[in-house]
Enzyme design. Structure first.
Site, mmCIF file in Angstrom:
data_model
loop_
_atom_site.group_PDB
_atom_site.id
_atom_site.type_symbol
_atom_site.label_atom_id
_atom_site.label_comp_id
_atom_site.label_asym_id
_atom_site.label_seq_id
_atom_site.Cartn_x
_atom_site.Cartn_y
_atom_site.Cartn_z
ATOM 1 N N GLU A 47 -6.813 4.048 -5.665
ATOM 2 C CA GLU A 47 -8.134 4.115 -5.032
ATOM 3 C C GLU A 47 -8.758 5.449 -5.459
ATOM 4 O O GLU A 47 -8.383 6.501 -4.963
ATOM 5 C CB GLU A 47 -8.012 4.047 -3.509
ATOM 6 C CG GLU A 47 -9.357 4.111 -2.808
ATOM 7 C CD GLU A 47 -9.244 4.360 -1.316
ATOM 8 O OE1 GLU A 47 -10.153 3.948 -0.584
ATOM 9 O OE2 GLU A 47 -8.250 4.968 -0.875
ATOM 10 N N ASP A 96 -3.350 4.493 -2.115
ATOM 11 C CA ASP A 96 -4.460 4.958 -1.288
ATOM 12 C C ASP A 96 -4.854 6.389 -1.655
ATOM 13 O O ASP A 96 -4.004 7.231 -1.940
ATOM 14 C CB ASP A 96 -4.023 4.887 0.184
ATOM 15 C CG ASP A 96 -5.137 5.160 1.157
ATOM 16 O OD1 ASP A 96 -6.137 4.419 1.129
ATOM 17 O OD2 ASP A 96 -5.005 6.106 1.961
ATOM 18 N N HIS A 132 -10.948 -4.494 2.351
ATOM 19 C CA HIS A 132 -10.862 -4.261 3.797
ATOM 20 C C HIS A 132 -11.801 -3.167 4.284
ATOM 21 O O HIS A 132 -11.883 -2.928 5.490
ATOM 22 C CB HIS A 132 -9.422 -3.882 4.162
ATOM 23 C CG HIS A 132 -8.984 -2.588 3.540
ATOM 24 N ND1 HIS A 132 -8.749 -2.468 2.189
ATOM 25 C CD2 HIS A 132 -8.773 -1.357 4.071
ATOM 26 C CE1 HIS A 132 -8.398 -1.211 1.922
ATOM 27 N NE2 HIS A 132 -8.401 -0.528 3.045
ATOM 28 N N ASP A 133 -12.505 -2.504 3.375
ATOM 29 C CA ASP A 133 -13.360 -1.379 3.749
ATOM 30 C C ASP A 133 -14.846 -1.687 3.656
ATOM 31 O O ASP A 133 -15.668 -0.779 3.790
ATOM 32 C CB ASP A 133 -13.056 -0.170 2.851
ATOM 33 C CG ASP A 133 -11.823 0.595 3.301
ATOM 34 O OD1 ASP A 133 -11.456 0.489 4.482
ATOM 35 O OD2 ASP A 133 -11.227 1.305 2.474
ATOM 36 N N ASP A 179 0.844 -1.188 0.000
ATOM 37 C CA ASP A 179 0.000 0.000 0.000
ATOM 38 C C ASP A 179 0.881 1.239 0.000
ATOM 39 O O ASP A 179 1.917 1.272 0.686
ATOM 40 C CB ASP A 179 -0.889 0.026 1.245
ATOM 41 C CG ASP A 179 -2.361 -0.121 0.921
ATOM 42 O OD1 ASP A 179 -3.003 0.900 0.647
ATOM 43 O OD2 ASP A 179 -2.860 -1.263 0.931
#
Length: 582
Positions: free
Chosen positions: A275, A216, A351-352, A111
């Site tokens: 993202e 991210d 993961h969100d 990430d």
């Protein structure tokens, strides 16, 4: 040849790259595998499971943030880009993970969290130490304003996700934080800051041999730095929604091209997966992912994760949805790259978000396995790079609905809950607490962060100690060990369909997508086509028998795979999925 050299062969979607046909598996390190019994997953634990991921058919491991951090936001608050959180291991452990992946022909991506740092990062500590510190301009500092009564106010009226501005008593100014106060935003307009980011967060790890990054909050680096007030849309609040002020900003493409040219391209064909929130226009997305743009390899379109969610203020209030919403989302992001030099992604878990079986299928004992397989068929037939989230391959489901709020850990969900408690207790909205809790039971990020379910020993085999988060009550039934020896399990099904995805790559990975019978609220049917070849995908999204409305189209096709042992002809059983090819 460089390990990251571009494969110059051509495919229907343009020049090929190793990442186009890859299946990428997201590891959330805190919850994956604990090697030392301290209750936290760690990198040695990931290394131990690389043979498992290789056997599943995974090409790339994506390791969510493992950097040193105070962990206020599960590692998305980085205090040192060049070190690893001690609970996860060491830099040397990451090097060993790179080696373990590369030995099996797999790759590793990390990430990249560089919109903001932790307030404990040395850069921010220097920046807040005084107004004349050399790093003062590495973050966004502004003096306060005052109302007619002399009350101190933030320098502009806009909010980010969690807040917008935080007051610093020491230097008597506000700093910008789109997220939590512990996550101050970096000032990308400062060239010295950008170069420090490239050196510390990117080149440092590429020199260790990693193969790319999931990036991210990638479209938030450029802000309108005059920080003007925004129109008042919520008259009850001084702070107003202002996405247009900090998303897809005026210099964003300049910054990303510089990052590509300066920090990424010297290392070869490095993959970057952005993202990309709040960017609904496909034409605008192509500005980021077109090959000629030289910015990002691909991006996540987060719409599928937002199905059932409200707008920002009501994010965790569940909104019942219809299948046409999913069809619209999938069609939009499957089709937008056709005939372009762009690339896309395929995913339904991360993961969100809550687990896909619980959100889009049926997690009751009668249907959880068959609906998990049905969703697998949908995903493996999608154009683009496929992403699987840990536990998805065994059909993990949301936490039990009777778990109290005390079992939840996520900073964002808890923030919404605490705000709802205040509104309920004040009488402002007496139903708010219940509505938010009901929504969290479906949508909370915590569901995807429960420990990975390896076997039926204590804590699902995740740890020999006390886990940081409680293991799911059903882990004795839903776990890897049970499924590895079962040819009819969800895990075995995933292994088979991932193999088929590669075998029929021209249709599934590179094929043109077309929805059939869009208005049907029970079944999702679509075709994948390339040249004279075609696949027909049939998915029943209900727990009831449905008519097979596309039966006339399969007379000259053969059934490639389905999630029931035998076909029922012109009727679709609950959550049945089939793929036909000609």
């Amino acid at each position: 040849m460089s390990p990251h050299a571009t494969n110059e062969s051509t495919v229907p979607t343009g020049t090929n790259s190793w990442w186009k046909e890859a299946t990428i598996y997201q590891v959330y390190p805190a919850s994956f595998c604990d090697s030392n019994g301290d209750g936290w997953g760690d990198i040695p634990g990931v290394i131990a499971k690389i043979p498992y991921l290789h056997s599943l058919g995974i090409d790339v491991v994506w390791l969510s943030p493992m950097y040193d951090s105070p962990m206020h936001d599960m590692g998305y608050d980085v205090s040192d880009y060049e070190n690893v959180l001690p609970a996860y291991g060491t830099v040397h452990d990451v090097e060993k993970l790179v080696e373990a992946c590369h030995e099996r022909g797999m790759k590793l991506i990390l990430d990249l969290v560089v919109n903001h740092t932790s307030d404990q990062h040395k850069w921010f500590k220097e920046s807040r130490s005084s107004k004349d510190n050399p790093k003062r301009d590495w973050y966004f500092w502004r003096p306060p304003r005052y109302d007619e009564k002399g009350n101190r106010l933030p320098p502009s009226n806009y909010r980010g996700y969690f807040a917008g501005r935080t007051w610093d008593e020491h230097t008597q100014e506000y700093y910008l934080n789109l997220y939590a106060p512990s996550q101050p935003d970096l000032n990308w307009d400062n060239k010295e800051t950008r170069e420090a980011i490239y050196n510390s967060a990117i080149r440092f790890w590429l020199d260790k041999g990693i193969d790319g990054f999931r990036v991210d909050t990638v479209n938030k680096y450029s802000k309108h730095t005059a920080f003007p007030d925004v129109p008042i849309t919520d008259p009850k609040s001084y702070i107003q929604p202002a996405i247009e002020m900090w998303c897809n900003g005026p210099r964003i493409h300049e910054f990303l091209r510089e990052m590509y040219d300066s920090a990424l391209s010297p290392y070869g064909d490095i993959v970057t997966v952005g993202e990309l929130a709040n960017t609904p226009d496909p034409a605008q997305v192509l500005e980021y992912v077109g090959a000629k743009a030289k910015e990002l390899s691909m991006v996540f379109h987060l719409d599928i994760g937002h199905i059932g969610m409200g707008a920002l203020a009501d994010k965790y209030i569940f909104h019942p949805w219809q299948l046409t919403q999913m069809k619209s989302v999938v069609n939009k992001w499957q089709s937008f790259v056709e005939g372009t030099d762009g690339w896309t992604t395929a995913f339904c878990e991360n993961h969100d978000n809550g687990r896909s079986v619980s959100r889009f299928g049926d997690d009751s004992p009668a249907f959880r396995e068959v609906s998990a397989k049905m969703l697998a068929l949908m995903m493996i037939s999608m154009t683009g790079t496929l992403f699987i989230y840990q536990g998805q391959e065994i059909g993990m489901i949301n936490a039990p609905k009777d778990w109290p709020i005390d079992e939840y850990r996520d900073i964002e969900g808890l923030g919404y809950y605490r705000e709802a408690v205040k509104q309920t207790e004040s009488g402002a909205d007496r139903t708010r607490k219940k509505k938010i809790m009901d929504g969290l039971r479906i949508l909370a990020r915590d569901h995807s962060r429960l420990p990975m379910q390896w076997d039926n020993s204590a804590h699902a085999g995740f740890t020999t100690g006390k886990p940081w988060m409680r293991a799911h009550d059903l882990y004795p039934e839903i776990n890897v060990k049970n499924q590895e020896g079962d040819s009819q399990s969800v895990l075995s099904f995933w292994k088979n369909v991932l193999r088929l995805r590669k075998e029929y790559r021209e249709l599934f990975i590179h094929g043109a997508f077309e929805v059939l019978d869009f208005e049907n609220l029970q079944t999702f049917c679509f075709t994948k086509s390339r040249d004279y070849k075609q696949a027909l995908v049939i998915l029943n999204f209900t727990s009831e028998i449905q008519p097979f409305t596309q039966a006339d189209k399969v007379s000259d096709m053969r059934l490639l795979v389905g999630n029931y042992e035998k076909s029922a002809g012109e009727m679709l059983r609950p959550f049945e999925g089939r793929i036909y090819i000609n």
